[in-house]
Enzyme design. Structure first.
Site, short mmCIF file in Angstrom:
data_model
loop_
_atom_site.label_atom_id
_atom_site.label_comp_id
_atom_site.label_asym_id
_atom_site.label_seq_id
_atom_site.Cartn_x
_atom_site.Cartn_y
_atom_site.Cartn_z
N LYS A 171 0.89 -1.26 0.04
CA LYS A 171 -0.05 -0.14 0.13
C LYS A 171 0.86 1.24 0.02
O LYS A 171 2.23 1.21 0.32
CB LYS A 171 -0.88 0.00 1.15
CG LYS A 171 -2.09 -1.17 0.95
CD LYS A 171 -3.08 -0.94 2.42
CE LYS A 171 -3.91 -1.94 2.48
NZ LYS A 171 -4.93 -1.95 3.28
N TYR A 199 -12.53 -2.07 -3.64
CA TYR A 199 -13.04 -2.17 -2.37
C TYR A 199 -14.47 -1.98 -2.10
O TYR A 199 -14.82 -1.47 -1.05
CB TYR A 199 -12.09 -1.13 -1.42
CG TYR A 199 -10.71 -1.52 -0.66
CD1 TYR A 199 -10.56 -2.54 -0.14
CD2 TYR A 199 -9.65 -0.80 -1.10
CE1 TYR A 199 -9.32 -3.12 0.44
CE2 TYR A 199 -8.34 -1.19 -0.78
CZ TYR A 199 -8.35 -2.50 0.18
OH TYR A 199 -7.02 -2.70 0.64
N PHE A 204 -15.34 3.90 7.11
CA PHE A 204 -14.03 4.49 6.62
C PHE A 204 -13.53 4.10 5.07
O PHE A 204 -12.62 4.45 4.68
CB PHE A 204 -12.86 3.33 7.42
CG PHE A 204 -13.02 2.25 7.02
CD1 PHE A 204 -12.80 1.45 6.00
CD2 PHE A 204 -13.59 1.43 8.17
CE1 PHE A 204 -12.85 -0.02 5.73
CE2 PHE A 204 -13.92 0.07 8.03
CZ PHE A 204 -13.41 -0.72 6.69
N THR A 227 -5.43 -6.95 10.98
CA THR A 227 -5.74 -5.46 10.26
C THR A 227 -5.08 -4.38 11.22
O THR A 227 -4.52 -3.52 10.56
CB THR A 227 -7.19 -5.54 10.22
OG1 THR A 227 -7.54 -6.58 9.59
CG2 THR A 227 -7.61 -4.23 9.47
N ASN A 261 -2.00 0.27 6.67
CA ASN A 261 -1.27 -0.70 7.46
C ASN A 261 -0.49 -1.63 6.55
O ASN A 261 -0.62 -2.95 6.34
CB ASN A 261 -2.66 -1.51 7.85
CG ASN A 261 -3.65 -2.04 7.06
OD1 ASN A 261 -3.43 -1.70 5.78
ND2 ASN A 261 -4.49 -2.69 7.47
N HIS A 310 -2.38 -5.31 1.52
CA HIS A 310 -3.85 -5.95 1.46
C HIS A 310 -3.44 -7.36 1.38
O HIS A 310 -2.25 -7.75 0.44
CB HIS A 310 -4.38 -5.39 0.26
CG HIS A 310 -5.55 -6.07 -0.17
ND1 HIS A 310 -6.83 -6.16 0.60
CD2 HIS A 310 -5.73 -7.06 -1.04
CE1 HIS A 310 -7.51 -6.96 -0.17
NE2 HIS A 310 -6.85 -7.61 -1.09
N GLU A 331 -9.86 -10.95 -7.38
CA GLU A 331 -8.86 -9.72 -7.13
C GLU A 331 -7.68 -9.90 -8.05
O GLU A 331 -7.24 -8.91 -8.53
CB GLU A 331 -8.42 -9.50 -5.77
CG GLU A 331 -9.68 -9.41 -4.86
CD GLU A 331 -9.00 -9.34 -3.41
OE1 GLU A 331 -8.15 -9.60 -2.75
OE2 GLU A 331 -9.93 -8.81 -2.20
#
Ligand code: DAT
Ligand code: MG
Length: 140
Positions: free
Chosen positions: A11, A51, A59, A93, A114, A117, A128
């Site tokens: 990320k 997502y 969020f 997470t 974080n 993914h 995905e």
């Protein structure tokens, strides 16, 4: 156990801090092979589509903004029970709850930022992987 594949994303918080290699080293040390990888900069709309399952969560907007804020590295990891193995390497997470030695324990900044993914089931992994890669780009 079968050899399977999972979709991983390094990320923005991690690419920004030049952690791609350090994170990949953890995957490889755990026996996961990087069989496809590319660096891309998502638009907010593309992040939103990826997502979509989290659309109703409070969020969601922040998550999409974050995922589009800097480049990401998307990758296909292959190995024994790859989905579970990758989630083990990633850690919980919330980095405050992540086990010692996991990517999120070592590198994550917060529950939102974080660092990685990982797909959560074989079925979602297939969806995905197809979101980001053509079959010809995956070299096992
Ligand atoms: P994971 O990435 O471990 O599969 P998830 O699918 O529940 O976790 O959530 C997707 C991402 O959304 C997560 O990596 C970071 C963000 N997120 C989850 N819960 C959050 C929260 N309470 N506050 C802010 N961001 C959150
Ligand atoms: Mg998830």
């Amino acid at each position: 156990m079968a050899i399977t594949r999972t979709l991983s994303i390094i990320k923005p918080d991690a690419t920004k801090r030049n952690l791609t290699g350090a994170i990949n080293a953890k995957f490889e040390a755990a026996g996961l092979r990087i069989v496809a990888q590319k660096r891309i900069h998502l638009t907010k709309a593309q992040a939103g589509k990826f997502y979509e399952v989290h659309k109703a969560r409070p969020f969601y907007d922040e998550l999409c903004e974050f995922m589009a804020s800097e480049p990401v590295v998307v990758q296909v990891l292959e190995g024994e029970n790859a989905v579970a193995k990758n989630r083990e390497v990633m850690g919980a997470t919330n980095p405050a709850e992540a086990a010692e030695g996991t990517v999120r324990k070592e590198f994550a900044l917060s529950i939102g930022e974080n660092s990685v993914h990982g797909s959560d089931s074989d079925e979602n992994a297939a969806i995905e992987i197809a979101f980001f890669f053509a079959g010809i780009e995956i070299v096992g």
